[in-house]
Structures are given as structure tokens and as C-alpha cells.
Design a protein around this motif. Structure first.
Motif, PDB file in Angstrom:
ATOM      1  N   LEU A  26      -6.369   3.830   6.018  1.00  0.00           N
ATOM      2  CA  LEU A  26      -6.319   2.444   5.557  1.00  0.00           C
ATOM      3  C   LEU A  26      -6.311   1.588   6.822  1.00  0.00           C
ATOM      4  O   LEU A  26      -7.474   0.495   6.742  1.00  0.00           O
ATOM      5  CB  LEU A  26      -5.215   2.069   4.839  1.00  0.00           C
ATOM      6  N   SER A  46      -7.053   4.161  -3.272  1.00  0.00           N
ATOM      7  CA  SER A  46      -6.439   3.050  -2.774  1.00  0.00           C
ATOM      8  C   SER A  46      -7.415   1.853  -2.482  1.00  0.00           C
ATOM      9  O   SER A  46      -6.838   0.800  -2.156  1.00  0.00           O
ATOM     10  CB  SER A  46      -5.530   3.197  -1.675  1.00  0.00           C
ATOM     11  N   THR A  47      -8.651   2.072  -2.492  1.00  0.00           N
ATOM     12  CA  THR A  47      -9.561   0.993  -2.019  1.00  0.00           C
ATOM     13  C   THR A  47     -10.763   0.468  -3.018  1.00  0.00           C
ATOM     14  O   THR A  47     -11.191  -0.414  -3.041  1.00  0.00           O
ATOM     15  CB  THR A  47     -10.095   1.657  -0.645  1.00  0.00           C
ATOM     16  N   GLN A  76      -9.600   6.858  -1.504  1.00  0.00           N
ATOM     17  CA  GLN A  76     -10.497   6.024  -2.433  1.00  0.00           C
ATOM     18  C   GLN A  76      -9.713   5.441  -3.421  1.00  0.00           C
ATOM     19  O   GLN A  76     -10.224   4.340  -4.065  1.00  0.00           O
ATOM     20  CB  GLN A  76     -11.652   6.898  -2.801  1.00  0.00           C
ATOM     21  N   ASN A 133       0.912  -1.347   0.299  1.00  0.00           N
ATOM     22  CA  ASN A 133      -0.280  -0.018  -0.077  1.00  0.00           C
ATOM     23  C   ASN A 133       0.953   1.422  -0.010  1.00  0.00           C
ATOM     24  O   ASN A 133       0.173   2.340  -0.533  1.00  0.00           O
ATOM     25  CB  ASN A 133      -0.900  -0.028   1.315  1.00  0.00           C
ATOM     26  N   SER A 191     -10.422  -3.110  -4.577  1.00  0.00           N
ATOM     27  CA  SER A 191     -10.463  -4.018  -4.120  1.00  0.00           C
ATOM     28  C   SER A 191     -11.979  -4.334  -3.545  1.00  0.00           C
ATOM     29  O   SER A 191     -12.562  -5.431  -3.437  1.00  0.00           O
ATOM     30  CB  SER A 191      -9.556  -3.987  -2.333  1.00  0.00           C
ATOM     31  N   TYR A 247     -15.575   1.088   6.048  1.00  0.00           N
ATOM     32  CA  TYR A 247     -15.586   2.226   5.026  1.00  0.00           C
ATOM     33  C   TYR A 247     -16.613   3.191   5.564  1.00  0.00           C
ATOM     34  O   TYR A 247     -16.242   4.352   5.386  1.00  0.00           O
ATOM     35  CB  TYR A 247     -15.882   1.613   3.749  1.00  0.00           C
TER      36      TYR A 247
END
Length: 517
Positions: free
Chosen positions: A467, A321-322, A319, A92, A325, A475
Motif C-alpha cells: 500500500l 484494498s485499492t 487489490q 486501511n 479508490s 500500481y
């Protein structure tokens, strides 16, 4: 003396007593050129229109590759993380480190830009970006990959402060809003296309390494053209010229100005433009600029712009970074190649952004300025933050809800929420840059360093902390907390609209005639 002459004298007298940033912009419904261009053909304001557009496109192209390399790994992050089995959490850092090092890059590069000139620092940044891309492509471990991205991000940071500084230095105040919007639109429109095709590039080339290789080659081409066409934009002007008062004989215009070239000036030639150092370095300006950076942190206006930009950028980085997934997991089950289309929404954002926040901003300031008897106030830039802030906050909360309860929300909640956060950051970015430059034109460089470097550090802290927070509050809780911060900071634009002139008047003694150029 007729009534018009009297009114002009009165306005001039009032300008000497009003806060920094208050400028007569309209006279008899005609736009006054601010800054006033000199008679020197080497003045960057006197560049022909086509040269300004070429320069803008090249600066935008460099910024585009910087954005893609530093922030565009979200769609291919799953493949990159798969290259480092057992180190997925540490991977990450490949996504969160760039904003921090882009901020550090601004702290290093902007003092140099004001010491040796914009051109050499800009060219050096492209060279360093090329070197960082080669490093990442050839890295043999996760640690080496992270280090290469850190170095690359130091170079990419100049896309945040130096690039808009160059563009605003070759354009007049009344056109900066739309020119900066063209810069941001070109930058992010092309970046959006690359976001879409990145997954296909990685799939076709059998991995992520030639993803770096492609942009390294592209940066080499940009370097060649920039060496030829990106001339020095630094130009020393008297303080009166920054208020549009120095050369009243010059008439009005937009993209180009016909100047009477005095006998003391020779014609502009390519030899002048190709000089690596167009000005004599003054190393004593470096501590002066850092001192002014610290002073900027003490000004409520600049501190607010810093926090506003940092908060919205932090949400966007989180957002980015996520989202992959969330969408690749059940029930959405997006394929890897489909992730690129998620970021295609940024193309739509740019198509909305340019007319709304670019031309709309210039239209609003003309409207308010006309109602204010031709006197421009930097606070006229602030109303345009309303729409992106509202959209970003609402859609960001929906993004969190969809991430926590995917079965209750469609994939559109994640896709729209992610792109809305990008739109909100664009709004905070353009308002921050234009409002800071218009409010303190003689302190544009140090105050842009405060905003651009500071927001990178703040967004890194927010994204790096949130994170792990997802594992504890989910979230939904994470996004509510962050969007409340963004919403409160955006609402501060209302009191700033009314209190901004008083703040600038109070700090005027810090931002007077002793500024660096």
C-alpha cells in the motif's frame, strides 16, 4: 492364486515401500474407499448422505460470513473511512489486519481442535464471531473498531483450516476434490451476493454499523443449526485404514456406505451428536502439534504451498484494498452503490471454479491413477493450478497498468483483474489443501496450520507493505513485482510434480505412525 490376486499382493507390497500418500485407489476400475470406514455407526464416514450435505452447507455458511466480515469491506471501505476524518490512512488497517489475525486464529484453534475435538472449537468460533460483530457495530472509535475486527478475524480464521478439515474428514479421498470445491463454491457464491448488496445495505441503513448487525444475526441462526447438525468429525483410525487397507470386506461407494454394525456398537443417536465434548481431551497433543508445524516448515513441499498461497492471497488483499479508490476516481467515476457489482465477478469465478477445479481435479486424478495401474499419487492434484495461475498473473499485471494509467484502460481491466486474482487464490487454496492432505494424511492438521496461518501472515506483510509502495513505484510497478513472485511460485508446480514423491519418501520418517489423530 489368480493373476488379479498376485497383482493386488504386489501392489500391497509396493505400498509398504513407497512414499507416504501413495495409495491404491482403483482396483478393477472400481474406487477403493480411502480412508476405510469402520463398522462403528458413530464413524463420521458412515453419516448418511443428507447429513453430510447439511453439515457441508452449515460449515460453508459460517465460512461465508467469515469471508464477508473479514474480507468483504472493500466495496464499503470509502464510507467506513469517511467515518474517521483525518485517519483515512490508518483506516486501511481495517482491511489489512484481518488476514494476519485469521492466521493467528489458526495457530490457536487448530491445536485445540485436535485436543478437545472439532465440534467445540467450531461452535466457539461462531460465538466469538458473533461477539466480534457486536463489538464492531458498537465501536466508538477507530482503535476500538480495529480491535473488534482483530478479535472477529481470530474467529474467522477457522474458515481456512478447520472448516476444510471437517469436510475432508467426513468424505473419502476420491470425492474430496469436488466436496471441497462445493464448500468453496457455496462459501464464495453466497459471499459474492453479499458483496454486491453490501453497498445497498449500507446506503439503506444509513451507515455501516448495521452491516455488522445483519451478519451477527445471521451467525446466531447458523449457531443454532450448527449446534444440532455439526457433529464431531474426529475419529481415530488405524494407519492401515488411512491407506484403505484395514477392512477389505467393505465394498465401494460414494456418499454413503452400508456398514455391518457389530454387536459391540450401539446405534448412532442424537444424544451422541449433541455432546459438546465427544472425545477425552489429551492436552499433551498441543506441543506435539506445534512441533509438527515446525517440521512442516522444513518440508520443501509444504513450504512451497505456504509461499504460493501467501503470494496469491497477498495480491487479492492488496487489490481488495485499492479497487474502490481506483474506480471511484476519474475517469471511471463509479458510484458507491456500483462498487458491489465489481465483486459480483466472484460469483462467475465460483461457477467456473466448481466444474474446472472441483470435478476437474477428481477427473484428472482418476485418469492419472488409471494410467498408473490404480496407484494414486498426490502430485496428480497439481496440474489444475495452471489455468488460475496464468489467468491471475496476466490479469494482475493489467490491473496494475490500469491503476497507473486509467485513461488508457477501460474499467473492465480493473474489474476483471481484481476478480482474476480471486480466482487464482481459489486455485492455490484448493491445490494447497488437497495436496497437503493427500500427501501427508496423518499430518493434515499441522500442515494445514502451516499453510493457512502462514499465508495470512505473508499476505498481511505483502499487502501492508505494498500500500505505501504504490506512492513510490505506482500500481504498475507494485503489481509486476507481486505477479512475478506469484508466477515463479506457480511454475514450481512443474518440478514438484516430478520431485514430490522423492521429497515425501525422504521425510517419511517424520510422518509415520506416531502422528496425532
Amino acid at each position: 492364486m489368480d493373476k488379479n490376486d498376485v497383482s493386488h499382493v504386489e501392489i500391497a507390497d509396493n505400498l509398504t515401500r513407497t512414499p507416504t500418500g501413495h495409495i491404491e485407489l482403483l482396483r478393477n476400475n472400481e474406487v477403493i474407499l480411502v480412508p476405510t470406514p469402520s463398522a462403528d455407526p458413530r464413524d463420521p464416514l458412515n453419516l448418511p448422505a443428507w447429513r453430510k450435505w447439511v453439515l457441508l452447507v452449515l460449515v460453508s455458511a459460517y465460512s461465508c460470513t467469515s469471508v464477508v466480515l473479514a474480507s468483504g469491506m472493500g466495496s464499503i471501505s470509502s464510507v467506513v473511512k469517511a467515518s474517521y476524518p483525518g485517519q483515512e490512512d490508518r483506516a486501511n488497517d481495517l482491511l489489512t489486519h484481518p488476514t494476519l489475525f485469521m492466521g493467528v486464529g489458526n495457530l490457536v484453534s487448530m491445536p485445540l481442535a485436535y485436543t478437545i475435538g472439532r465440534r467445540p472449537v467450531f461452535l466457539a468460533s461462531i460465538i466469538l464471531l458473533i461477539a466480534g460483530g457486536i463489538w464492531c457495530q458498537c465501536s466508538t472509535s477507530l482503535s476500538s473498531h480495529i480491535a473488534g475486527r482483530d478479535i472477529m478475524s481470530l474467529a474467522a480464521g477457522q474458515s481456512e483450516a478447520l472448516s476444510p478439515m471437517i469436510i475432508q474428514e467426513i468424505h473419502f479421498l476420491h470425492e474430496r476434490g469436488r466436496k471441497l470445491s462445493w464448500f468453496i463454491t457455496i462459501q464464495n457464491l453466497v459471499a459474492g451476493v453479499f458483496f454486491v448488496v453490501s453497498t445497498y445495505m449500507v446506503s439503506a441503513w444509513g451507515g455501516w454499523r448495521w452491516w455488522y448487525g445483519f451478519f451477527t444475526i445471521m451467525n446466531a441462526v447458523i449457531l443454532v443449526f450448527s449446534w444440532i447438525f455439526v457433529s464431531e468429525s474426529r475419529f481415530e483410525r488405524p494407519e492401515e485404514a488411512m491407506r484403505g487397507e484395514a477392512y477389505p470386506s467393505n465394498k465401494f461407494g460414494d456418499d454413503n456406505v452400508e456398514q455391518a454394525q457389530g454387536q459391540e456398537y450401539g446405534p448412532r443417536c442424537w444424544r451422541d451428536d449433541l455432546k459438546l465434548l465427544a472425545t477425552r481431551p489429551n492436552w499433551s497433543e498441543i506441543p506435539t502439534l506445534y512441533k509438527q508445524v515446525f517440521q512442516g516448515l522444513l518440508i520443501p513441499t509444504i513450504l512451497w504451498l505456504l509461499l504460493l498461497n501467501g503470494a496469491h492471497l497477498g495480491v487479492y488483499v492488496f487489490q481488495a484494498s485499492t479497487f474502490s479508490s481506483i474506480l471511484m476516481a476519474s475517469p471511471y467515476s463509479f458510484s458507491f452503490t456500483s462498487l458491489g457489482y465489481v465483486q459480483a465477478g466472484q460469483i462467475v469465478c465460483c461457477l467456473i471454479f466448481l466444474p474446472l477445479l472441483g470435478y476437474g481435479s477428481d477427473f484428472i486424478i482418476r485418469l492419472f491413477t488409471k494410467r498408473n495401474n490404480g496407484l494414486f499419487k498426490p502430485e496428480y492434484r497439481l496440474p489444475v493450478i495452471a489455468i488460475p495461475a496464468i489467468v491471475g498473473v496476466i490479469c494482475g499485471i493489467i490491473y496494475g497498468q490500469a491503476g497507473t494509467n486509467p485513461g488508457k484502460w477501460s474499467a473492465a481491466a480493473v474489474v476483471i483483474g481484481y476478480n482474476a486474482s480471486f480466482f487464482a487464490f481459489l486455485g492455490a487454496n484448493i491445490v494447497g489443501i488437497t495436496y497437503a492432505v493427500d500427501s501427508f494424511p496423518l499430518r493434515a492438521a499441522p500442515f494445514l496450520v502451516v499453510i493457512c496461518a502462514g499465508r495470512g501472515i505473508i499476505s498481511f506483510g505483502l499487502s501492508y507493505a505494498t500500500l505505501p509502495a504504490v506512492k513510490t513505484i505506482g500500481y504498475s510497478g507494485t503489481m509486476i513485482a507481486e505477479e512475478v513472485i506469484c508466477g515463479v511460485l506457480s511454475l514450481i508446480a512443474i518440478p514438484m510434480f516430478f520431485l514430490g514423491p522423492r521429497i515425501r519418501s525422504f521425510v517419511g520418517r517424520w510422518c509415520g505412525s506416531k502422528d496425532i489423530s
